[in-house]
Scaffold this motif. Sequence first.
Motif, mmCIF file in Angstrom:
data_model
loop_
_atom_site.group_PDB
_atom_site.id
_atom_site.type_symbol
_atom_site.label_atom_id
_atom_site.label_comp_id
_atom_site.label_asym_id
_atom_site.label_seq_id
_atom_site.Cartn_x
_atom_site.Cartn_y
_atom_site.Cartn_z
ATOM 1 N N GLU A 44 36.022 43.473 49.231
ATOM 2 C CA GLU A 44 34.657 43.273 48.753
ATOM 3 C C GLU A 44 34.641 42.896 47.268
ATOM 4 O O GLU A 44 33.941 41.977 46.859
ATOM 5 C CB GLU A 44 33.857 44.549 48.970
ATOM 6 C CG GLU A 44 32.369 44.387 48.740
ATOM 7 C CD GLU A 44 31.618 45.670 49.049
ATOM 8 O OE1 GLU A 44 30.735 45.635 49.900
ATOM 9 O OE2 GLU A 44 31.946 46.723 48.452
ATOM 10 N N LEU A 45 35.420 43.612 46.502
ATOM 11 C CA LEU A 45 35.485 43.319 45.072
ATOM 12 C C LEU A 45 35.960 41.891 44.834
ATOM 13 O O LEU A 45 35.397 41.148 44.025
ATOM 14 C CB LEU A 45 36.447 44.302 44.379
ATOM 15 C CG LEU A 45 36.633 44.015 42.900
ATOM 16 C CD1 LEU A 45 35.571 44.739 42.083
ATOM 17 C CD2 LEU A 45 38.027 44.378 42.427
ATOM 18 N N ILE A 46 37.007 41.504 45.561
ATOM 19 C CA ILE A 46 37.609 40.184 45.338
ATOM 20 C C ILE A 46 36.698 39.059 45.825
ATOM 21 O O ILE A 46 36.721 37.955 45.282
ATOM 22 C CB ILE A 46 39.019 40.145 45.985
ATOM 23 C CG1 ILE A 46 39.994 40.888 45.069
ATOM 24 C CG2 ILE A 46 39.479 38.722 46.255
ATOM 25 C CD1 ILE A 46 41.430 40.867 45.478
ATOM 26 N N GLN A 47 35.893 39.356 46.855
ATOM 27 C CA GLN A 47 34.950 38.349 47.368
ATOM 28 C C GLN A 47 34.056 37.817 46.255
ATOM 29 O O GLN A 47 33.664 36.657 46.258
ATOM 30 C CB GLN A 47 34.043 38.981 48.439
ATOM 31 C CG GLN A 47 34.691 39.108 49.795
ATOM 32 C CD GLN A 47 33.785 39.849 50.793
ATOM 33 O OE1 GLN A 47 32.749 40.402 50.414
ATOM 34 N NE2 GLN A 47 34.194 39.842 52.048
ATOM 35 N N LYS B 142 35.602 40.433 35.967
ATOM 36 C CA LYS B 142 35.136 41.515 35.088
ATOM 37 C C LYS B 142 36.121 42.689 35.126
ATOM 38 O O LYS B 142 36.482 43.247 34.084
ATOM 39 C CB LYS B 142 33.742 41.973 35.539
ATOM 40 C CG LYS B 142 32.802 42.270 34.379
ATOM 41 C CD LYS B 142 31.380 42.521 34.863
ATOM 42 C CE LYS B 142 31.085 44.001 34.801
ATOM 43 N NZ LYS B 142 30.102 44.475 35.738
ATOM 44 N N LEU B 143 36.537 43.041 36.329
ATOM 45 C CA LEU B 143 37.489 44.154 36.461
ATOM 46 C C LEU B 143 38.789 43.851 35.714
ATOM 47 O O LEU B 143 39.298 44.683 34.951
ATOM 48 C CB LEU B 143 37.812 44.443 37.935
ATOM 49 C CG LEU B 143 38.898 45.519 38.121
ATOM 50 C CD1 LEU B 143 38.315 46.916 37.966
ATOM 51 C CD2 LEU B 143 39.616 45.401 39.454
ATOM 52 N N LYS C 236 40.369 45.753 32.425
ATOM 53 C CA LYS C 236 41.695 46.389 32.442
ATOM 54 C C LYS C 236 42.637 45.764 31.422
ATOM 55 O O LYS C 236 43.839 46.040 31.417
ATOM 56 C CB LYS C 236 42.311 46.280 33.840
ATOM 57 C CG LYS C 236 41.525 46.986 34.928
ATOM 58 C CD LYS C 236 41.860 48.476 35.004
ATOM 59 C CE LYS C 236 41.122 49.133 36.155
ATOM 60 N NZ LYS C 236 41.460 50.559 36.318
ATOM 61 N N GLY C 237 42.105 44.862 30.602
ATOM 62 C CA GLY C 237 42.919 44.283 29.539
ATOM 63 C C GLY C 237 43.794 43.126 29.967
ATOM 64 O O GLY C 237 44.761 42.768 29.286
ATOM 65 N N ILE C 238 43.458 42.532 31.102
ATOM 66 C CA ILE C 238 44.248 41.390 31.587
ATOM 67 C C ILE C 238 43.608 40.103 31.058
ATOM 68 O O ILE C 238 42.392 39.933 31.160
ATOM 69 C CB ILE C 238 44.319 41.428 33.120
ATOM 70 C CG1 ILE C 238 45.213 42.611 33.522
ATOM 71 C CG2 ILE C 238 44.843 40.123 33.698
ATOM 72 C CD1 ILE C 238 44.909 43.202 34.841
ATOM 73 N N PRO C 239 44.418 39.209 30.487
ATOM 74 C CA PRO C 239 43.841 38.006 29.878
ATOM 75 C C PRO C 239 43.240 37.073 30.935
ATOM 76 O O PRO C 239 43.905 36.709 31.902
ATOM 77 C CB PRO C 239 45.043 37.347 29.181
ATOM 78 C CG PRO C 239 46.256 37.910 29.858
ATOM 79 C CD PRO C 239 45.882 39.273 30.332
ATOM 80 N N GLU D 93 48.231 46.063 40.076
ATOM 81 C CA GLU D 93 48.161 47.511 39.848
ATOM 82 C C GLU D 93 46.732 47.925 39.509
ATOM 83 O O GLU D 93 46.274 48.996 39.920
ATOM 84 C CB GLU D 93 49.152 47.929 38.765
ATOM 85 C CG GLU D 93 50.576 47.963 39.327
ATOM 86 C CD GLU D 93 51.661 48.217 38.289
ATOM 87 O OE1 GLU D 93 52.817 48.446 38.715
ATOM 88 O OE2 GLU D 93 51.370 48.171 37.080
ATOM 89 N N ALA D 94 46.014 47.042 38.795
ATOM 90 C CA ALA D 94 44.613 47.335 38.470
ATOM 91 C C ALA D 94 43.764 47.409 39.738
ATOM 92 O O ALA D 94 42.850 48.219 39.853
ATOM 93 C CB ALA D 94 44.071 46.265 37.532
ATOM 94 N N LEU D 95 44.092 46.558 40.706
ATOM 95 C CA LEU D 95 43.321 46.531 41.961
ATOM 96 C C LEU D 95 43.687 47.687 42.884
ATOM 97 O O LEU D 95 42.901 48.079 43.735
ATOM 98 C CB LEU D 95 43.604 45.236 42.722
ATOM 99 C CG LEU D 95 42.972 43.950 42.227
ATOM 100 C CD1 LEU D 95 43.463 42.783 43.068
ATOM 101 C CD2 LEU D 95 41.450 44.038 42.323
ATOM 102 N N GLU D 96 44.908 48.189 42.751
ATOM 103 C CA GLU D 96 45.437 49.240 43.639
ATOM 104 C C GLU D 96 45.441 48.825 45.114
ATOM 105 O O GLU D 96 45.219 49.650 46.000
ATOM 106 C CB GLU D 96 44.653 50.545 43.463
ATOM 107 C CG GLU D 96 44.813 51.124 42.057
ATOM 108 C CD GLU D 96 44.166 52.483 41.888
ATOM 109 O OE1 GLU D 96 43.474 52.928 42.830
ATOM 110 O OE2 GLU D 96 44.377 53.094 40.832
#
Lengths: 383, 383
Positions: free
Chosen positions: A104-107, A114-115, A119-122, A240-243
Amino acid sequence: MDKNFNYSNLKLGIIGGGQLGKIMSQKAKKMGFHVTILDPTFNCPAAQVSDKHIMGGFHDKEKLEQLVQETDVTTFELEHVDTSILKELFDNGHIIHPSPYIIELIQNKYEQKKLLDEKGIPVPKYKNVENDEDLSAFGFPVIQKAKMGGYDGKGVQMIKTKADLAYRLPTESFIEELVDIDKELAVIVARNIEGQTKCYPVVEMLFDDRTNICDIVMAPAKISKEVEKKSIEISVKSIEALEGVGIFAVELFLTKKGEILVNEIAPRPHNSGHYTVEACATSQFEQIIRAVTNLPLGSTKLISPAVMINLLGEEGYEGEPFIEGIHDALEIPELSFHFYGKTFTKPYRKMGHVTILDDDIDMALEKAMRAKDILKIKGSKKI
Amino acid sequence: MDKNFNYSNLKLGIIGGGQLGKIMSQKAKKMGFHVTILDPTFNCPAAQVSDKHIMGGFHDKEKLEQLVQETDVTTFELEHVDTSILKELFDNGHIIHPSPYIIELIQNKYEQKKLLDEKGIPVPKYKNVENDEDLSAFGFPVIQKAKMGGYDGKGVQMIKTKADLAYRLPTESFIEELVDIDKELAVIVARNIEGQTKCYPVVEMLFDDRTNICDIVMAPAKISKEVEKKSIEISVKSIEALEGVGIFAVELFLTKKGEILVNEIAPRPHNSGHYTVEACATSQFEQIIRAVTNLPLGSTKLISPAVMINLLGEEGYEGEPFIEGIHDALEIPELSFHFYGKTFTKPYRKMGHVTILDDDIDMALEKAMRAKDILKIKGSKKI
């Protein structure tokens, strides 16, 4: 599924029956598992190689529930799926990987971005579009992306000038700065239930200018050790941020300034990882099966450099496909030919692909370009 | 099938639905072909991954005819088949490869040996058994072989002393000198419709002492360049003598004196070529599909050294299989796990195999031995 589970009886469900589901199923069958496909299309590619086909759409709650109920583990070949019933089943203890919450998040590409950003990912500079003024916030040219439903270049467009705003995507969207791209890279990351990750080599994607569909994949990418290391670091951090549990394709921009930015993530096997079937010790398609069934992740070692090219339906044709040039193309040494078994071609539809192995990546690319020139997927009807 | 044939519609028929038919079918499906399996067993391994299953025995003329009539090309995963109806269909212009005449010749190990001998190919000394005295013609010990129906060590026995004659095979047979074997080698040879051949690397087979079933295959074999060259020469010459189209496994004895003798030929993909799936540019299973459908033969290049071990049903068990040790075995890097999907195990039944890749063949062998120790195919019932 623990060590006492009887894997000889394992029942796997796959949502989606296209080419990704087909190869996933072939790898699951290699390991002796029972495979059920959910897909609305009769005789879809994956159904042709699997034990059972539930004919149903990806928003058909009843059929989604049936698939999950009938199998030990459910996974995905695509992310455009109704997640509401899946979340309910997941919460009730059914095994679904990646979790429907992640799907759902990735959709939503905006929420995804934003996520990662949080999480500090460029990532490229981006901004939610709440009103028409927002579209102009970065000036022009700018990239507009639909939040939901995009794939293969659809749902993404460049707005070159203020006048182009008239042609904006008429849907929930966000804008992204136009990145000065040197190369488009991708990294496939596998993550298992214990959170262990394994990375495939960094590859380089070349795109068809007409359609923005990924056309050619070179494994490994021609990049410096430093860019390679950083690409892998960022990709692993993203997953890892997505788990998530399964296979994830991280698409990256390498900018002309040498920055590495995450473009987007696919929560499933990906076109940029097709080459792993022939070129890696464990293919992405076997790896996802291992990950979601709680088996150890396999080695992602590159056994040979490889180049993959997509076989898209030729412009000007539709209907029953005809593979022009198959005899001549298969003369090219170390070439592996995949044809998905779709019964209908149309312009730019993904109909198959070929992978070429060669110790010398430039030679592999040369052979691939030759195959691309020779192989034409025409159709029974001129349009 | 010429250049104008529409391969996207190609219908392939495979006689036999075991593990060989299964992997053949998976490779045919990879290329987008339609596959029909003929096999008497409901839900046999190949049927699970194919488009259609005709349930029928290998001596059921009606079903054999149905298979040939319904498909563009028919091929085999086994040679123990009624050839009479196939010869009729072949003579009427149906495409069947290898030809049923060759299958018939190979079915009779004595006739096979005689042909090779007549063509100048080195074979162990042999003699037809027309009466009981013939069994003693070479003295003792001597090997007695059934002319028809043998496989996996069945239909072959050693007669050690004159007293053992009481236990002779009670069937049409021949005797063969007991060869002083240094190594057992095998070469897979592909031959296409134009008579072009391609050879896979020479491999070494190690056998289970209890059952005489091939247990371990090392690719490449540890042999001198000279033995390698001669093995390939003899193998190609053997297949050219047969004039067959498809895949042929030539089993060889390397004697302690350094001679190379042909033991026997299988007219189909073979256990000794399983390693080609992971280790060669084109697997034997794809190669037979290419050969019989008149596509160019693929490269047989060894991409990585490999060791294959068979997973046989454990002694003392039968019934529904249970794969003991799967978690630990799959921790071994560069290991590919195949399980055939047979629903019933029994002692020494071939239930699966694993292939290990490693640049260092000794390391591959070590990993394979570890996998062999860990993986046990037990059953739901102790016997």
